[in-house]
Design a protein around this motif. Structure first.
Motif, PDB file in Angstrom:
ATOM      1  N   LEU A  34      51.469  -8.157  21.871  1.00 22.34           N
ATOM      2  CA  LEU A  34      51.017  -9.520  22.158  1.00 22.34           C
ATOM      3  C   LEU A  34      52.129 -10.504  21.835  1.00 22.34           C
ATOM      4  CD1 LEU A  34      47.537  -9.028  20.539  1.00 22.34           C
ATOM      5  CD2 LEU A  34      47.930  -9.456  22.969  1.00 22.34           C
ATOM      6  N   PHE A  35      52.178 -11.557  22.618  1.00 20.38           N
ATOM      7  CA  PHE A  35      53.268 -12.519  22.495  1.00 20.38           C
ATOM      8  C   PHE A  35      52.756 -13.947  22.667  1.00 20.38           C
ATOM      9  CE2 PHE A  35      56.658  -9.393  22.912  1.00 20.38           C
ATOM     10  CZ  PHE A  35      56.013  -8.358  23.551  1.00 20.38           C
ATOM     11  N   TRP A  36      53.473 -14.840  22.053  1.00 22.64           N
ATOM     12  CA  TRP A  36      53.399 -16.254  22.400  1.00 22.64           C
ATOM     13  C   TRP A  36      54.789 -16.669  22.870  1.00 22.64           C
ATOM     14  CZ3 TRP A  36      49.402 -19.535  22.933  1.00 22.64           C
ATOM     15  CH2 TRP A  36      48.173 -19.162  22.370  1.00 22.64           C
ATOM     16  N   GLN A  44      63.594 -23.079  30.408  1.00 22.17           N
ATOM     17  CA  GLN A  44      63.078 -21.742  30.595  1.00 22.17           C
ATOM     18  C   GLN A  44      62.248 -21.247  29.429  1.00 22.17           C
ATOM     19  OE1 GLN A  44      67.259 -20.666  31.175  1.00 22.17           O
ATOM     20  NE2 GLN A  44      66.749 -18.714  30.214  1.00 22.17           N
ATOM     21  N   MET A  45      61.461 -20.233  29.724  1.00 26.63           N
ATOM     22  CA  MET A  45      60.514 -19.647  28.793  1.00 26.63           C
ATOM     23  C   MET A  45      61.261 -18.890  27.697  1.00 26.63           C
ATOM     24  SD  MET A  45      56.933 -18.893  29.382  1.00 26.63           S
ATOM     25  CE  MET A  45      56.903 -18.382  31.057  1.00 26.63           C
ATOM     26  N   ILE A  46      60.850 -19.094  26.469  1.00 29.29           N
ATOM     27  CA  ILE A  46      61.454 -18.354  25.360  1.00 29.29           C
ATOM     28  C   ILE A  46      60.353 -17.795  24.466  1.00 29.29           C
ATOM     29  CG2 ILE A  46      63.635 -19.630  25.319  1.00 29.29           C
ATOM     30  CD1 ILE A  46      62.502 -21.262  22.992  1.00 29.29           C
ATOM     31  N   LEU A  47      60.680 -16.725  23.776  1.00 32.33           N
ATOM     32  CA  LEU A  47      59.729 -16.074  22.874  1.00 32.33           C
ATOM     33  C   LEU A  47      59.555 -16.904  21.609  1.00 32.33           C
ATOM     34  CD1 LEU A  47      58.096 -13.453  22.179  1.00 32.33           C
ATOM     35  CD2 LEU A  47      60.156 -12.708  20.978  1.00 32.33           C
ATOM     36  N   VAL A  48      58.310 -17.045  21.174  1.00 34.53           N
ATOM     37  CA  VAL A  48      58.017 -17.703  19.904  1.00 34.53           C
ATOM     38  C   VAL A  48      57.754 -16.655  18.825  1.00 34.53           C
ATOM     39  CG1 VAL A  48      56.395 -19.214  18.688  1.00 34.53           C
ATOM     40  CG2 VAL A  48      57.082 -19.754  21.048  1.00 34.53           C
ATOM     41  N   ILE A  49      56.855 -15.719  19.150  1.00 35.28           N
ATOM     42  CA  ILE A  49      56.443 -14.749  18.139  1.00 35.28           C
ATOM     43  C   ILE A  49      55.816 -13.554  18.837  1.00 35.28           C
ATOM     44  CG2 ILE A  49      54.123 -15.709  17.774  1.00 35.28           C
ATOM     45  CD1 ILE A  49      54.600 -15.296  14.722  1.00 35.28           C
ATOM     46  N   ARG A  50      55.935 -12.386  18.229  1.00 31.44           N
ATOM     47  CA  ARG A  50      55.386 -11.145  18.784  1.00 31.44           C
ATOM     48  C   ARG A  50      54.509 -10.447  17.738  1.00 31.44           C
ATOM     49  NH1 ARG A  50      60.543  -9.689  17.136  1.00 31.44           N
ATOM     50  NH2 ARG A  50      61.521 -10.167  19.119  1.00 31.44           N
TER      51      ARG A  50
END
Lengths: 113, 115
Positions: A34-36, A44-50
C-alpha cells in the motif's frame, strides 16, 4: 472488485496542525503493498510512504505516518505539523508482486497559513 | 538515476489524427506502466510491461490504443483516430522487480488535447 476508495475529495488544514486522509481498499490479492503518493499542482507524482501488507507495524516517515487496519482494509495517512509545501493531491494505491496496480481518485489537501 | 522521462510534454491534435508518446524509464527498472489521468481523478491503469512483454492490458483500452516496449527499455503508446474523450494526461511509471515494495516512479506526463 479490486478498488481503492478515498472518501474525502477535499481536506483543509491549518499550518502546523495535523490532518488525516482516509483510504479504504478492496483486493483479492494476498501479496500486496500500500502506498500514499503526492501530486503537487503541475508537478509529477512522488511517493510519500509505503506499507507492506504483511507487516503489522504502521509505517512512519518523518511527519507522515499511516494507520493500517488490514482486517478493515483501511489505510489512512496522518500528516503532522502540516507545512505549506504539503498542499497537493494525495493518492492512495496498492500494487502487487504480480504487477497489478490500482489508485484512488485522490484527496486535495489545502494548507492554510 | 535520471528519473523517468516522457516526450512530448504536451500534444495538441485534431480529432481523427494518430499520436505517439514515448516513455524512458529509470535504466535498471524492468517494469513499465502506462496510466491515463483526467482532471481531478486518479491514475487509471492502461497497461504494463515486464521487460519487453506486455503482461496486462486494461479492458478499458480500446483497439485504438497500442503500446510497445521492443527492447525492454523505452516504451511507446500510440493512439489511433483520436477522439475528444482521449484528452487527458498520460503518465508513465517504472519500477523494478526485487524492490522491497514495488513503489512506482512517475514521469512528468504527456498532456494530450484533442480538438
Amino acid at each position: 472488485a479490486q478498488t481503492v476508495t478515498q472518501s474525502q475529495p477535499e481536506m483543509s488544514v491549518q499550518e502546523a496542525e495535523t490532518v488525516t486522509l482516509s483510504c479504504t481498499y478492496d483486493t483479492s490479492e494476498s501479496d500486496y503493498y500500500l502506498f500514499w503518493y503526492k501530486q503537487p499542482p503541475s508537478r509529477q507524482m512522488i511517493l510519500v510512504i509505503r506499507q507492506e501488507a504483511y507487516k503489522q507495524q504502521n509505517a512512519t516517515e518523518n511527519r507522515f505516518s499511516v494507520n493500517f487496519q488490514k482486517a478493515a482494509k483501511s489505510f489512512s495517512l496522518k500528516i503532522s505539523d502540516s507545512q505549506l509545501g504539503d498542499a497537493a493531491m494525495y493518492f492512495c494505491a496498492w500494487h502487487t508482486n504480480a504487477g497489478k496496480s490500482t489508485f484512488g481518485d485522490g484527496t486535495t489537501l489545502t494548507v492554510k497559513p | 538515476d535520471t528519473g523517468v522521462s516522457q516526450d512530448p510534454r504536451h500534444k495538441i491534435t485534431k480529432r481523427g489524427q494518430n499520436v505517439t508518446f514515448r516513455c524512458d524509464p529509470i535504466s535498471e527498472h524492468n517494469r513499465l506502466y502506462w496510466y491515463r489521468q483526467t482532471l481531478g481523478q486518479g491514475p487509471e491503469f492502461l497497461t504494463y510491461f515486464q521487460n519487453e512483454a506486455q503482461l496486462e492490458k486494461s479492458r478499458l483500452l480500446s483497439d485504438r490504443f497500442s503500446a510497445e516496449r521492443p527492447k525492454g527499455s523505452f516504451s511507446t503508446l500510440e493512439i489511433q483516430r483520436t477522439e475528444q474523450g482521449d484528452s487527458a494526461m498520460y503518465l508513465c511509471a517504472s519500477t523494478r522487480t526485487g524492490l522491497s515494495s514495488y513503489e512506482q516512479y512517475f514521469g512528468p506526463g504527456t498532456r494530450l488535447t484533442v480538438t
